[in-house]
Scaffold this active site. Structure first.
Site, PDB file in Angstrom:
ATOM      1  N   CYS A 171     147.286 -13.465 -71.744  1.00  0.00           N
ATOM      2  CA  CYS A 171     148.281 -13.397 -70.566  1.00  0.00           C
ATOM      3  C   CYS A 171     147.705 -13.003 -69.235  1.00  0.00           C
ATOM      4  O   CYS A 171     146.734 -13.674 -68.830  1.00  0.00           O
ATOM      5  CB  CYS A 171     149.515 -12.754 -71.098  1.00  0.00           C
ATOM      6  SG  CYS A 171     150.763 -12.773 -70.027  1.00  0.00           S
ATOM      7  N   ASP A 228     154.186 -23.833 -72.443  1.00  0.00           N
ATOM      8  CA  ASP A 228     154.139 -22.818 -71.744  1.00  0.00           C
ATOM      9  C   ASP A 228     154.958 -22.935 -70.580  1.00  0.00           C
ATOM     10  O   ASP A 228     154.940 -23.853 -69.681  1.00  0.00           O
ATOM     11  CB  ASP A 228     152.657 -22.287 -71.281  1.00  0.00           C
ATOM     12  CG  ASP A 228     152.567 -20.974 -70.945  1.00  0.00           C
ATOM     13  OD1 ASP A 228     153.382 -20.635 -69.816  1.00  0.00           O
ATOM     14  OD2 ASP A 228     151.798 -20.210 -70.902  1.00  0.00           O
ATOM     15  N   HIS A 260     153.704 -20.038 -74.330  1.00  0.00           N
ATOM     16  CA  HIS A 260     153.165 -18.902 -73.949  1.00  0.00           C
ATOM     17  C   HIS A 260     153.047 -17.755 -75.164  1.00  0.00           C
ATOM     18  O   HIS A 260     153.948 -17.954 -75.848  1.00  0.00           O
ATOM     19  CB  HIS A 260     153.791 -18.103 -72.578  1.00  0.00           C
ATOM     20  CG  HIS A 260     152.752 -17.262 -72.090  1.00  0.00           C
ATOM     21  ND1 HIS A 260     151.588 -17.838 -71.289  1.00  0.00           N
ATOM     22  CD2 HIS A 260     152.558 -15.929 -71.842  1.00  0.00           C
ATOM     23  CE1 HIS A 260     150.992 -16.913 -70.657  1.00  0.00           C
ATOM     24  NE2 HIS A 260     151.791 -15.445 -71.079  1.00  0.00           N
TER      25      HIS A 260
END
Length: 291
Positions: A171, A228, A260
């Site tokens: 991330c 995502d 995600h």
């Protein structure tokens, strides 16, 4: 820096409530940031440190700060190939530490420096907007690059092989992985898990991965999810084509059903099959590229 009104916010914390999650088992829950403690019934992978050298260490940063970090490596003198592990926005909590132990079990020296130490500790903050506003928004890319250099130097002096240096991040740390591949010419390879590729420039974050394609010197594997909410596949395809035009070595895997944070086993976004496939690809990528 993403705010609650930015699409990037969803890429950082998809599907998470903005306040503390409930969890049964205080000893385990306490090792995660309050804002993202695992929900009841959520699988959490726990890798034993038996047979490893693992625990907290202290590095001396360029500005003289006693910088905390977590290190895991096989027992023995080494030298071991080194992997820098870059945190999500939630800091060096148990998930990141466990990733270090997983790498150590594969023969690596893994180091996760506390890249937010100057700005604050996400562990005690109960909601994501406060983490973003009070900590993440104040962290500069230049500071992060310097701290990662410090971790790499410590590794080389403490059983790591400086000629076999890799990096991986998740991330927020996925974006940092791309940046470090453009920063350190001694880096052998990187693996970026769903790291943002584009964004608005700011004094603290003056460039994003798509802006640094020409400066990237290490091969990078990018692992992304087609679902995502904050990183569209079009961004991935743009990065892929830009790198190809620049003659850079890179590979992308986009998992059709993943969103995600699909590797984060402590969160509802976790997808076991995609996480396992990505992990296997990470190991193969590092070994194929001299890490």
């Amino acid at each position: 820096m993403p705010t609650l009104k930015d699409p990037d916010f969803d890429s950082l914390v998809p599907g998470l409530p903005l306040s503390r999650r409930t969890f049964v088992g205080a000893a385990v829950a306490g090792s995660f940031a309050l804002a993202v403690q695992p929900a009841f019934g959520q699988s959490v992978i726990q890798t034993s440190s038996d047979g490893l050298i693992a625990g907290d260490i202290t590095l001396t940063a360029p500005d003289g700060l006693a910088l905390g970090a977590y290190r895991a490596q096989p027992a023995g003198p080494g030298p071991f190939p080194t992997v820098l592990v870059v945190q999500e926005i939630f800091g060096v909590h148990e998930y990141i530490r466990d990733v270090c132990r997983r790498l150590a079990r594969q023969g690596y020296q893994a180091i996760a420096p506390n890249l937010y130490q100057r700005q604050g500790d996400p562990a005690g903050i109960e909601n994501v907007p406060d983490i973003l506003a009070k900590i993440v928004s104040k962290v500069s890319d230049a500071q992060v690059m310097g701290d990662l250099d410090t971790a790499a130097a410590w590794a080389a002096a403490h059983g790591g092989d400086a000629s076999r240096l890799g990096i991986t991040g998740f991330c927020w740390g996925g974006r940092i992985t791309w940046l470090y591949a453009a920063h350190n010419p001694r880096l052998k390879a990187g693996v970026a898990w769903y790291g943002r590729l584009t964004g608005a420039a700011s004094p603290l974050t003056p460039a994003h991965p798509v802006d640094l394609v020409g400066q990237i010197t290490a091969p990078v594997l990018g692992l992304y999810g087609a679902k995502d909410q904050g990183i569209p596949v079009s961004d991935v395809e743009r990065m892929r084509s830009d790198l190809a035009r620049a003659g850079k070595q890179a590979e992308f895997v986009v998992y059709p059903e993943a969103g995600h944070a699909f590797h984060a086993d402590y969160r509802p976004s976790y997808r076991a099959a995609e996480a396992a496939d990505g992990w296997g690809r990470l190991l193969a990528w590092f070994r194929a590229n001299g890490v």
